[in-house]
Write an enzyme that holds these catalytic residues in place. Sequence first.
Site, PDB file in Angstrom:
ATOM      1  CE  LYS A  71      -3.513  -2.267   2.812  1.00 50.55           C
ATOM      2  NZ  LYS A  71      -4.106  -2.327   4.156  1.00 50.55           N
ATOM      3  CE1 TYR A 131      -6.321   1.951   3.903  1.00 50.81           C
ATOM      4  CE2 TYR A 131      -7.762   3.668   3.076  1.00 50.81           C
ATOM      5  CZ  TYR A 131      -7.377   2.820   4.086  1.00 50.81           C
ATOM      6  OH  TYR A 131      -8.043   2.833   5.278  1.00 50.81           O
TER       7      TYR A 131
END
Length: 185
Positions: A71, A131
């Site tokens: 991420k 994200y």
Amino acid sequence: MEIEKVFIEGPLVIKPKVFSDSRGYFFESFSARFFKELGIDADFVQDNQSLSQKGTVRGLHFQANPYAQGKLVRVVQGAVLDVAVDIRKGSPTYGKHVDIELTADNKTMFWVPPGFAHGFSTLEDNTIFLYKCTNLYHKASEGGIYWNDSSLNINWQVDEAIVSEKDQLLPTLEHFDSPFTYESK
């Protein structure tokens, strides 16, 4: 972009070069070429966004292989304390965490590779968190660790945490069997 390594192998703090003038600002928030130069050949396939109020804690989450996610995270409004916990079996830093404050003002980004449980606490109301993920969400592969496990010793910087029921039921590190194994680079 400026890169800062942390004491745990894998996560990276990324500070973009911001160009500001009377109109506002501009910065490059992602460059595949730049990441490849860092040795991260990430193929981002999903972007997520959350809105949270001050005191919210989300995490500590991960997805197991073959759906493990790296991420790249950042804040576009507000502020968070972002946390990555090393959950790679055999790692010299297993169970250790790194935290960093990400804000709309500092524009700092954080790379959290697979093999880490990830979470954040919201330090301001109406915080918008982004994200950029290297794998699609896969419900059967999701897992996590209890956010307030005393063995992790995370100072979430919130007085009264707002936590989902699901996150309250996650196991502590002591009762957790990690699906990840450390591979030295």
